[in-house]
Design a protein around this motif. Sequence first.
Motif, PDB file in Angstrom:
ATOM      1  N   THR A 110      50.917 -39.979   1.778  1.00 32.19           N
ATOM      2  CA  THR A 110      51.451 -38.656   1.381  1.00 32.19           C
ATOM      3  C   THR A 110      52.911 -38.452   1.820  1.00 32.19           C
ATOM      4  O   THR A 110      53.883 -37.804   1.402  1.00 32.19           O
ATOM      5  CB  THR A 110      50.708 -37.526   2.193  1.00 32.19           C
ATOM      6  OG1 THR A 110      49.217 -37.820   1.720  1.00 32.19           O
ATOM      7  CG2 THR A 110      50.755 -36.426   1.654  1.00 32.19           C
ATOM      8  N   ARG A 111      52.973 -38.855   3.072  1.00 26.48           N
ATOM      9  CA  ARG A 111      54.429 -39.120   3.718  1.00 26.48           C
ATOM     10  C   ARG A 111      55.352 -39.625   3.061  1.00 26.48           C
ATOM     11  O   ARG A 111      56.481 -39.124   2.476  1.00 26.48           O
ATOM     12  CB  ARG A 111      54.324 -39.559   5.014  1.00 26.48           C
ATOM     13  CG  ARG A 111      55.639 -39.367   5.854  1.00 26.48           C
ATOM     14  CD  ARG A 111      55.503 -38.142   6.729  1.00 26.48           C
ATOM     15  NE  ARG A 111      56.923 -37.968   7.408  1.00 26.48           N
ATOM     16  CZ  ARG A 111      57.741 -37.052   6.986  1.00 26.48           C
ATOM     17  NH1 ARG A 111      57.609 -36.309   5.983  1.00 26.48           N
ATOM     18  NH2 ARG A 111      58.998 -36.855   7.442  1.00 26.48           N
ATOM     19  N   ASN A 112      55.075 -40.858   2.396  1.00 29.67           N
ATOM     20  CA  ASN A 112      56.138 -41.409   1.588  1.00 29.67           C
ATOM     21  C   ASN A 112      56.233 -41.014   0.347  1.00 29.67           C
ATOM     22  O   ASN A 112      57.281 -41.287  -0.340  1.00 29.67           O
ATOM     23  CB  ASN A 112      55.557 -43.077   1.463  1.00 29.67           C
ATOM     24  CG  ASN A 112      55.800 -43.736   2.664  1.00 29.67           C
ATOM     25  OD1 ASN A 112      56.147 -43.385   3.726  1.00 29.67           O
ATOM     26  ND2 ASN A 112      54.811 -44.937   2.826  1.00 29.67           N
ATOM     27  N   ALA A 113      55.424 -40.024  -0.165  1.00 36.08           N
ATOM     28  CA  ALA A 113      55.712 -39.217  -1.295  1.00 36.08           C
ATOM     29  C   ALA A 113      56.788 -38.137  -1.312  1.00 36.08           C
ATOM     30  O   ALA A 113      57.111 -37.591  -2.099  1.00 36.08           O
ATOM     31  CB  ALA A 113      54.627 -38.725  -1.827  1.00 36.08           C
TER      32      ALA A 113
ATOM     33  N   ALA B 206      57.020 -30.934  -0.146  1.00 38.28           N
ATOM     34  CA  ALA B 206      56.046 -30.105  -0.021  1.00 38.28           C
ATOM     35  C   ALA B 206      55.526 -30.228   1.295  1.00 38.28           C
ATOM     36  O   ALA B 206      55.580 -31.254   2.005  1.00 38.28           O
ATOM     37  CB  ALA B 206      54.885 -29.952  -0.980  1.00 38.28           C
ATOM     38  N   LEU B 207      54.782 -29.106   1.905  1.00 39.53           N
ATOM     39  CA  LEU B 207      53.912 -29.162   3.241  1.00 39.53           C
ATOM     40  C   LEU B 207      52.534 -29.425   2.863  1.00 39.53           C
ATOM     41  O   LEU B 207      52.000 -28.425   2.162  1.00 39.53           O
ATOM     42  CB  LEU B 207      54.392 -28.040   4.055  1.00 39.53           C
ATOM     43  CG  LEU B 207      53.555 -27.953   5.470  1.00 39.53           C
ATOM     44  CD1 LEU B 207      53.399 -29.060   6.013  1.00 39.53           C
ATOM     45  CD2 LEU B 207      53.992 -26.828   6.117  1.00 39.53           C
ATOM     46  N   ILE B 208      51.854 -30.449   3.129  1.00 35.90           N
ATOM     47  CA  ILE B 208      50.549 -30.577   2.958  1.00 35.90           C
ATOM     48  C   ILE B 208      49.562 -30.442   4.208  1.00 35.90           C
ATOM     49  O   ILE B 208      50.073 -31.202   5.095  1.00 35.90           O
ATOM     50  CB  ILE B 208      50.195 -31.925   2.108  1.00 35.90           C
ATOM     51  CG1 ILE B 208      51.319 -32.144   1.188  1.00 35.90           C
ATOM     52  CG2 ILE B 208      48.837 -31.975   1.789  1.00 35.90           C
ATOM     53  CD1 ILE B 208      50.836 -31.310  -0.256  1.00 35.90           C
ATOM     54  N   VAL B 209      48.475 -29.878   4.386  1.00 31.13           N
ATOM     55  CA  VAL B 209      47.754 -29.930   5.423  1.00 31.13           C
ATOM     56  C   VAL B 209      46.310 -30.448   5.020  1.00 31.13           C
ATOM     57  O   VAL B 209      45.941 -30.402   3.902  1.00 31.13           O
ATOM     58  CB  VAL B 209      47.092 -28.487   5.960  1.00 31.13           C
ATOM     59  CG1 VAL B 209      46.209 -28.855   7.116  1.00 31.13           C
ATOM     60  CG2 VAL B 209      48.290 -27.776   6.653  1.00 31.13           C
ATOM     61  N   GLN B 210      46.084 -31.752   5.662  1.00 32.87           N
ATOM     62  CA  GLN B 210      44.956 -32.448   5.355  1.00 32.87           C
ATOM     63  C   GLN B 210      43.857 -32.727   6.266  1.00 32.87           C
ATOM     64  O   GLN B 210      44.342 -32.619   7.594  1.00 32.87           O
ATOM     65  CB  GLN B 210      45.352 -34.365   5.093  1.00 32.87           C
ATOM     66  CG  GLN B 210      46.482 -34.287   3.902  1.00 32.87           C
ATOM     67  CD  GLN B 210      46.625 -35.646   3.598  1.00 32.87           C
ATOM     68  OE1 GLN B 210      46.777 -36.583   4.402  1.00 32.87           O
ATOM     69  NE2 GLN B 210      47.319 -35.891   2.292  1.00 32.87           N
TER      70      GLN B 210
ATOM     71  N   ALA C 285      44.835 -43.269   8.398  1.00 32.02           N
ATOM     72  CA  ALA C 285      46.452 -43.448   8.736  1.00 32.02           C
ATOM     73  C   ALA C 285      47.366 -43.903   7.349  1.00 32.02           C
ATOM     74  O   ALA C 285      48.371 -43.267   7.157  1.00 32.02           O
ATOM     75  CB  ALA C 285      46.651 -44.246   9.891  1.00 32.02           C
ATOM     76  N   GLU C 286      46.790 -44.915   6.671  1.00 28.93           N
ATOM     77  CA  GLU C 286      47.134 -45.255   5.609  1.00 28.93           C
ATOM     78  C   GLU C 286      47.518 -44.065   4.507  1.00 28.93           C
ATOM     79  O   GLU C 286      48.365 -43.907   3.910  1.00 28.93           O
ATOM     80  CB  GLU C 286      46.452 -46.440   4.820  1.00 28.93           C
ATOM     81  CG  GLU C 286      46.333 -47.895   5.706  1.00 28.93           C
ATOM     82  CD  GLU C 286      47.746 -48.313   5.804  1.00 28.93           C
ATOM     83  OE1 GLU C 286      48.725 -48.040   4.908  1.00 28.93           O
ATOM     84  OE2 GLU C 286      47.937 -49.083   6.817  1.00 28.93           O
TER      85      GLU C 286
END
Length: 408
Positions: free
Chosen positions: A29-32, A2-6, A23-24
């Motif tokens: 989220t990136r690692n998911a 998915a593309l997530i905006v946080q 950052a963590e």
Amino acid sequence: MALIVQKYGGTSVGTVEKIENVAEKVIATRNAGHDVVVVVSAMSGETNRLVELASQVSDTPEPREFDVLVSTGEQVTIALLSMALNKRGYPARSYTGSQVHILTDNAYTKARILDIDESRMRGDLDAGRIVVVAGFQGRDEQGNITTLGRGGSDTTAVALAAALKADECQIYTDVDGVYTTDPRVVPEASRLDSITFEEMLEMASLGSKVLQIRAVEFAGKYNVRLRVLSSFEEGPGTLITFEDDDMEQPVISGIAFNRDEAKLTILGVPDQPGIAHQILGSIGEANIEVDMIIQNIAADSTTDFTFTVHRNDYDKAMTILEETAKNLNAREVSGDKAIVKVSLVGVGMRSHAGVASTMFKALADEGINIRMISTSEIKISVVVDEKYLELGVRALHSAFDLAEAAVE
Ligand code: ASP
Ligand code: MG
């Protein structure tokens, strides 16, 4: 994938340690397996500091220069967050609003977003990079820096999510979601799993400050899936939904209140066409926003007229109203600054009778006098004396069982 905006607000990036923590979270989220675009605010207190600096130089700074100044806080946080990500082996690039073509109108200090060119961000995402964008800022057609109004980073995040057709826009803040009411007033207040856009709009405009109201409007308009979560605790947060999501809605979702109200009354004005316009026209011309308006049924050939304004505008409004009273030969003007507005909000009101009477009974049981009432499809507001705010909100919270509502 998915593309997530946080989006991370000022308190979430308030120190270098907190930026490392963000950052963590981004990396998790990136690692998911998701693509991530991050929007950050300035470090907490920074925008206020900049506003204060401006005021030391000038009482009336040029709005253009004001925006150049106050937009700088976000440039610090995008760079620091990108460094923290890069250090961890996750390629990231920071961008100012202007660099990703967040095009706005030229209404400095409260500009509206007109367009976003997402191609540069797309390129980074395709190359496996995390994109970090400065909230709160854009540029106008001439290339001047603009800002979106206080709290505007929420709007930046939602606008980017809309432009990128993101799967979800997550607003990370210092609370873990949207509550039935302010927990500082009602300790039993509970987190809502979901709330509809319309309700959220009402809650936001009635003084619940979780999201910038413009961001909510934007999300509703462009169908952005929006979630409010805590930067500091794990949890599902609150999802802002669309009513046609076909969920069972509670009758009442929340209680909002506003301490900034003041009311003014003009008594004994002629009961004839054009009077309301004369009274409120001059108030509007002075750029004073009017909230509630009540006109009585005329007993003789005259009537009484009451309205509320922001407390800061009270004195100005009173001066104008006294002038109008003279012109209209009104009997008297009066006013009260020590009032508050308390509102029940819920889309379920549409299909449930008896909400108003339950509300009025709960207030009456506490001996609270209602000074004004106004209703709309999904809200009932009352004006009461300021000293009854806490008591009134608590009474309503328990009368509608809101402590349990969200637990399910
Ligand atoms: N830094 C800006 C402010 O404090 C924008 C934001 O945080 O949303 O209002
Ligand atoms: Mg904010």
